[in-house]
Design an enzyme around this catalytic site. Structure first.
Site, short mmCIF file in Angstrom:
data_model
loop_
_atom_site.label_atom_id
_atom_site.label_comp_id
_atom_site.label_asym_id
_atom_site.label_seq_id
_atom_site.Cartn_x
_atom_site.Cartn_y
_atom_site.Cartn_z
N GLU A 8 -2.06 8.05 -4.76
CA GLU A 8 -2.89 7.50 -5.81
C GLU A 8 -4.50 7.80 -5.89
O GLU A 8 -5.12 7.82 -4.78
CB GLU A 8 -2.65 6.04 -6.03
CG GLU A 8 -3.21 4.96 -4.83
CD GLU A 8 -2.93 3.58 -4.88
OE1 GLU A 8 -3.91 2.92 -5.07
OE2 GLU A 8 -1.54 3.12 -5.04
N HIS A 19 -0.57 0.63 -9.95
CA HIS A 19 -1.35 -0.10 -9.00
C HIS A 19 -2.01 -1.35 -9.69
O HIS A 19 -3.11 -1.69 -9.68
CB HIS A 19 -2.50 0.54 -8.24
CG HIS A 19 -2.81 -0.15 -6.84
ND1 HIS A 19 -3.19 0.36 -5.83
CD2 HIS A 19 -2.92 -1.70 -6.49
CE1 HIS A 19 -3.49 -0.30 -4.87
NE2 HIS A 19 -3.08 -1.52 -5.37
N ARG A 49 0.71 -1.24 -0.07
CA ARG A 49 -0.08 -0.13 -0.02
C ARG A 49 0.79 1.14 -0.07
O ARG A 49 1.91 1.50 0.60
CB ARG A 49 -1.04 -0.03 1.15
CG ARG A 49 -2.06 -0.96 1.12
CD ARG A 49 -2.84 -0.45 0.02
NE ARG A 49 -4.05 -1.31 0.09
CZ ARG A 49 -4.35 -2.34 -0.72
NH1 ARG A 49 -3.46 -2.80 -1.75
NH2 ARG A 49 -5.53 -3.01 -0.75
#
Length: 309
Positions: free
Chosen positions: A258, A276, A229
């Site tokens: 993000e 991602h 993360r």
């Protein structure tokens, strides 16, 4: 037919699996989500989201008939589990469905960073041949620190071992099934390691677990890979370390900002960025959808969920 509130974008071929079984209300941006809940909350039986998109307590409360709240992937940090449980809503995630894909991507990022593949490709296009380029290390004999030794962390370690790397790890507790050296802190692991892969869960407990201290401990030859993360890595500290040569490179699939790219890192030549995407492949996305369906079917039969949270 059960009504599904779908909060994450899914390719048509995989969405078809849902449309065969459920009435689907698709709401993959903030405005559509608010409108869908305002208009259809009482009709919603199922919610499919992911860890970063989440589902809030007020939204759970609005969906009075909600039976199952599901995270598509393994992460569930922004799902309000306490609110779901208080309302008697079952919860599940996609644990195990994309582990191999994420581990593959982690190794691809590590190899690309170590071997400076983007930089070498750019040099070639600029007319620079190998004799005028620095030499970059290969994997064999390097020490890889894996920060977070769950299923994905162990799969990354096994892949790295096949490349001749030595494995160390930091976890909340040592694992009896681990084939590697245990370190009781992220800084201790980084001091031992040549390179560091972040594979720990997100959330408050791991926020900025890779900070300036950890980066300094890793040292000027070290590379950092993050497929966990964005919150796990202090972006400002990473940018400062890369710019100052305190570490050699970084390869990131996740960011604190993000879906906006990390502005602090965009101008640095020793950074590899992907959007991602580590857990996304045709096989893994289909597996997440099939896993969600399996959880719904188990719930309907009154059986234990295959992947409960």
């Amino acid at each position: 037919m059960l009504t599904l509130l779908l909060l994450v974008p899914i390719a048509a071929e995989h969405k078809a699996l849902l449309l065969e079984r459920f009435r689907v209300i698709e709401a993959t941006d903030a405005a559509a989500r608010a409108a869908a809940i305002a208009a259809h909350a009482a009709e919603v039986d199922l919610v499919l989201t992911n860890g970063s998109t989440g589902f809030r307590a007020d939204e759970i409360a609005a969906c009075t008939g909600l039976k199952l709240l599901a995270a598509q992937g393994a992460g569930y940090e922004n799902l309000d589990l306490a609110a779901a449980r208080a309302q008697g809503v079952a919860t599940c995630n996609g644990a195990g469905t994309n582990d191999d894909c994420v581990a593959d991507h982690a190794l691809a990022l590590l190899l690309s960073s170590l071997r400076a593949l983007p930089q070498q490709g750019a040099a070639l296009r600029a007319g620079i041949w190998r004799d005028d380029l620095p030499l970059y290390p290969n994997c064999r004999g390097r020490r890889l620190g894996v920060l977070g030794f769950g299923t994905i962390g162990r799969k990354i370690a096994r892949r790295a071992t096949a490349f001749g790397m030595l494995i160390g790890y930091h976890n909340r507790h040592p694992r009896e099934d681990a084939d590697g050296a245990y370190f009781d802190s992220a800084a201790g692991l980084a001091a031992w390691a040549d390179d560091l892969v972040v594979a720990t869960p997100g959330g408050a407990a791991t926020r900025h677990i890779v900070d300036a201290e950890v980066l300094a401990a890793l040292g000027p030859g070290g590379h950092v890979v993050n497929i966990a993360r964005g919150s796990c890595v202090d972006t400002a500290a990473l940018a400062a370390a890369l710019a100052a040569g305190l570490i050699a490179g970084a390869a990131l699939d996740v960011y604190e900002s993000e879906p906006r790219p990390p502005q602090e890192l965009l101008g640095l030549g020793n950074v590899i960025l992907t959007p991602h995407i580590a857990g996304w492949s045709p096989q893994s996305v289909r597996a997440t959808v099939e896993n969600f369906i399996a959880n719904v079917e188990a719930l309907q039969r009154g059986e234990a969920l295959p992947t409960p949270i």
